[in-house]
Scaffold this motif. Sequence first.
Motif, PDB file in Angstrom:
ATOM      1  N   ILE A  53       0.950  -1.180  -0.144  1.00 51.23           N
ATOM      2  CA  ILE A  53      -0.105  -0.121  -0.006  1.00 51.23           C
ATOM      3  C   ILE A  53       0.958   1.310   0.188  1.00 51.23           C
ATOM      4  O   ILE A  53       1.821   1.382   0.741  1.00 51.23           O
ATOM      5  CB  ILE A  53      -0.668  -0.123   1.410  1.00 51.23           C
ATOM      6  CG1 ILE A  53      -1.791  -1.334   1.517  1.00 51.23           C
ATOM      7  CG2 ILE A  53      -1.943   1.396   1.308  1.00 51.23           C
ATOM      8  CD1 ILE A  53      -2.718  -1.480   0.243  1.00 51.23           C
ATOM      9  N   GLY A  54       0.674   2.229  -1.037  1.00 51.41           N
ATOM     10  CA  GLY A  54       1.514   3.410  -0.936  1.00 51.41           C
ATOM     11  C   GLY A  54       3.071   3.201  -1.400  1.00 51.41           C
ATOM     12  O   GLY A  54       3.701   4.037  -0.885  1.00 51.41           O
ATOM     13  N   CYS A  80       6.188   7.372   1.230  1.00 47.41           N
ATOM     14  CA  CYS A  80       4.996   7.489   0.778  1.00 47.41           C
ATOM     15  C   CYS A  80       4.694   8.797   0.084  1.00 47.41           C
ATOM     16  O   CYS A  80       4.042   8.762  -0.984  1.00 47.41           O
ATOM     17  CB  CYS A  80       3.804   7.052   1.955  1.00 47.41           C
ATOM     18  SG  CYS A  80       3.693   5.448   2.520  1.00 47.41           S
ATOM     19  N   VAL A 135      -8.598  -1.587  -8.343  1.00 44.31           N
ATOM     20  CA  VAL A 135      -7.819  -1.447  -7.196  1.00 44.31           C
ATOM     21  C   VAL A 135      -6.604  -0.240  -7.592  1.00 44.31           C
ATOM     22  O   VAL A 135      -6.212   0.597  -6.855  1.00 44.31           O
ATOM     23  CB  VAL A 135      -7.010  -2.658  -6.838  1.00 44.31           C
ATOM     24  CG1 VAL A 135      -5.989  -2.468  -5.860  1.00 44.31           C
ATOM     25  CG2 VAL A 135      -7.925  -3.488  -6.093  1.00 44.31           C
ATOM     26  N   MET A 136      -6.078  -0.247  -8.847  1.00 39.19           N
ATOM     27  CA  MET A 136      -5.280   0.448  -9.366  1.00 39.19           C
ATOM     28  C   MET A 136      -5.979   1.916  -9.152  1.00 39.19           C
ATOM     29  O   MET A 136      -5.016   2.983  -8.884  1.00 39.19           O
ATOM     30  CB  MET A 136      -4.816   0.373 -10.486  1.00 39.19           C
ATOM     31  CG  MET A 136      -3.794  -0.970 -10.679  1.00 39.19           C
ATOM     32  SD  MET A 136      -3.357  -1.563 -12.400  1.00 39.19           S
ATOM     33  CE  MET A 136      -2.303  -0.322 -12.989  1.00 39.19           C
ATOM     34  N   ARG A 139      -5.851   3.124  -5.700  1.00 34.61           N
ATOM     35  CA  ARG A 139      -4.481   3.577  -5.325  1.00 34.61           C
ATOM     36  C   ARG A 139      -3.945   4.770  -5.812  1.00 34.61           C
ATOM     37  O   ARG A 139      -3.680   5.558  -5.238  1.00 34.61           O
ATOM     38  CB  ARG A 139      -3.512   2.448  -5.739  1.00 34.61           C
ATOM     39  CG  ARG A 139      -2.296   2.286  -5.001  1.00 34.61           C
ATOM     40  CD  ARG A 139      -1.518   1.172  -5.232  1.00 34.61           C
ATOM     41  NE  ARG A 139      -1.993   0.114  -4.446  1.00 34.61           N
ATOM     42  CZ  ARG A 139      -1.321  -0.981  -4.641  1.00 34.61           C
ATOM     43  NH1 ARG A 139      -0.533  -1.414  -5.627  1.00 34.61           N
ATOM     44  NH2 ARG A 139      -1.877  -2.019  -3.570  1.00 34.61           N
ATOM     45  N   GLN A 143      -2.949   8.341  -3.741  1.00 30.54           N
ATOM     46  CA  GLN A 143      -1.773   8.642  -4.066  1.00 30.54           C
ATOM     47  C   GLN A 143      -1.998  10.005  -4.368  1.00 30.54           C
ATOM     48  O   GLN A 143      -1.166  11.001  -3.818  1.00 30.54           O
ATOM     49  CB  GLN A 143      -0.903   7.928  -4.880  1.00 30.54           C
ATOM     50  CG  GLN A 143      -0.583   6.810  -4.767  1.00 30.54           C
ATOM     51  CD  GLN A 143       0.603   6.413  -3.862  1.00 30.54           C
ATOM     52  OE1 GLN A 143       1.251   7.426  -3.300  1.00 30.54           O
ATOM     53  NE2 GLN A 143       0.726   5.255  -3.428  1.00 30.54           N
ATOM     54  N   LEU A 160      -3.980   5.110   4.573  1.00 30.60           N
ATOM     55  CA  LEU A 160      -3.621   3.840   4.182  1.00 30.60           C
ATOM     56  C   LEU A 160      -4.542   2.802   4.694  1.00 30.60           C
ATOM     57  O   LEU A 160      -4.401   1.745   4.242  1.00 30.60           O
ATOM     58  CB  LEU A 160      -1.940   3.558   4.545  1.00 30.60           C
ATOM     59  CG  LEU A 160      -1.018   4.490   3.679  1.00 30.60           C
ATOM     60  CD1 LEU A 160       0.112   4.339   4.307  1.00 30.60           C
ATOM     61  CD2 LEU A 160      -1.226   4.401   2.221  1.00 30.60           C
ATOM     62  N   HIS A 163      -7.560   2.702   3.013  1.00 26.48           N
ATOM     63  CA  HIS A 163      -7.430   2.055   1.554  1.00 26.48           C
ATOM     64  C   HIS A 163      -7.215   0.455   1.660  1.00 26.48           C
ATOM     65  O   HIS A 163      -8.159  -0.112   0.789  1.00 26.48           O
ATOM     66  CB  HIS A 163      -6.206   2.824   0.977  1.00 26.48           C
ATOM     67  CG  HIS A 163      -5.895   2.146  -0.389  1.00 26.48           C
ATOM     68  ND1 HIS A 163      -6.777   2.259  -1.504  1.00 26.48           N
ATOM     69  CD2 HIS A 163      -4.704   1.437  -0.833  1.00 26.48           C
ATOM     70  CE1 HIS A 163      -6.045   1.816  -2.324  1.00 26.48           C
ATOM     71  NE2 HIS A 163      -4.896   1.305  -2.032  1.00 26.48           N
ATOM     72  N   ARG A 164      -6.418   0.007   2.692  1.00 27.38           N
ATOM     73  CA  ARG A 164      -6.395  -1.168   2.615  1.00 27.38           C
ATOM     74  C   ARG A 164      -7.679  -2.098   3.066  1.00 27.38           C
ATOM     75  O   ARG A 164      -7.933  -2.982   2.582  1.00 27.38           O
ATOM     76  CB  ARG A 164      -5.145  -1.714   3.763  1.00 27.38           C
ATOM     77  CG  ARG A 164      -4.961  -3.061   4.045  1.00 27.38           C
ATOM     78  CD  ARG A 164      -4.003  -3.487   4.566  1.00 27.38           C
ATOM     79  NE  ARG A 164      -3.399  -4.640   4.480  1.00 27.38           N
ATOM     80  CZ  ARG A 164      -3.193  -5.592   5.588  1.00 27.38           C
ATOM     81  NH1 ARG A 164      -3.840  -5.277   6.770  1.00 27.38           N
ATOM     82  NH2 ARG A 164      -3.054  -6.925   5.436  1.00 27.38           N
ATOM     83  N   VAL A 167      -9.713  -2.187  -0.098  1.00 25.05           N
ATOM     84  CA  VAL A 167      -9.260  -3.184  -1.029  1.00 25.05           C
ATOM     85  C   VAL A 167      -9.565  -4.767  -0.537  1.00 25.05           C
ATOM     86  O   VAL A 167      -9.758  -5.398  -1.413  1.00 25.05           O
ATOM     87  CB  VAL A 167      -7.654  -2.946  -1.324  1.00 25.05           C
ATOM     88  CG1 VAL A 167      -6.987  -4.173  -1.953  1.00 25.05           C
ATOM     89  CG2 VAL A 167      -7.421  -1.622  -1.930  1.00 25.05           C
TER      90      VAL A 167
END
Length: 191
Positions: A53-54, A80, A135-136, A139, A143, A160, A163-164, A167
């Motif tokens: 992640i990141g 990051c 997922v991209m 991400r 970012q 993060l 985000h995780r 995902v």
Amino acid sequence: MLAHSTTVFRLHPVESIRTRPKTLVTSLDYNSFSNIWYWLYLVTVWAYATHQIGGVPFYQVQFASRQQDNILQEELRLICQLNANRLDRIINPAGLTFFGLLWGFIFGFWGYAAFAYNNEPLEAGLLLVLPIFLVMLLRLRVQRTISALSPDFAQLYRILWWHRFWVMLLGALVLFLVVIWGMIFNLRASL
């Protein structure tokens, strides 16, 4: 003048397959939903998607948050931040629009070819690649958030972590749907 006749012995098709050496192409099994390698690859891809992640493995971020080590936290925050800034410079809005339209066309054509013609390898590939593309995009959004906010470590950890979480939720949903679709496909093929 006598003509020499050459006799060609032709083997039965089953015998000729047995006597030929196996190559990589002949040993591949294209029945994706009944192939253990497809399922192992699917699980591995989702495990990696939730792990990295990141630009930093998530266990390092968790370790830094538990240790309360300011130097380690600042290093991870900088890594990051650098990854986010690099990605933000690479992808500009015009390029993102172009690639979004291009990949939309590719996925639309791929989905039509897979499901309209009932092609199992195309279906399996689409069910593997399309969610990873989502997922991209997630991400990319994270970012850009990191690049715009330049957060401290506590905010970065929260960003993060969420985000995780999303995902992992998407991965569980996709794995469930692919398993259901694989069972339906195999049941339909066996009838």
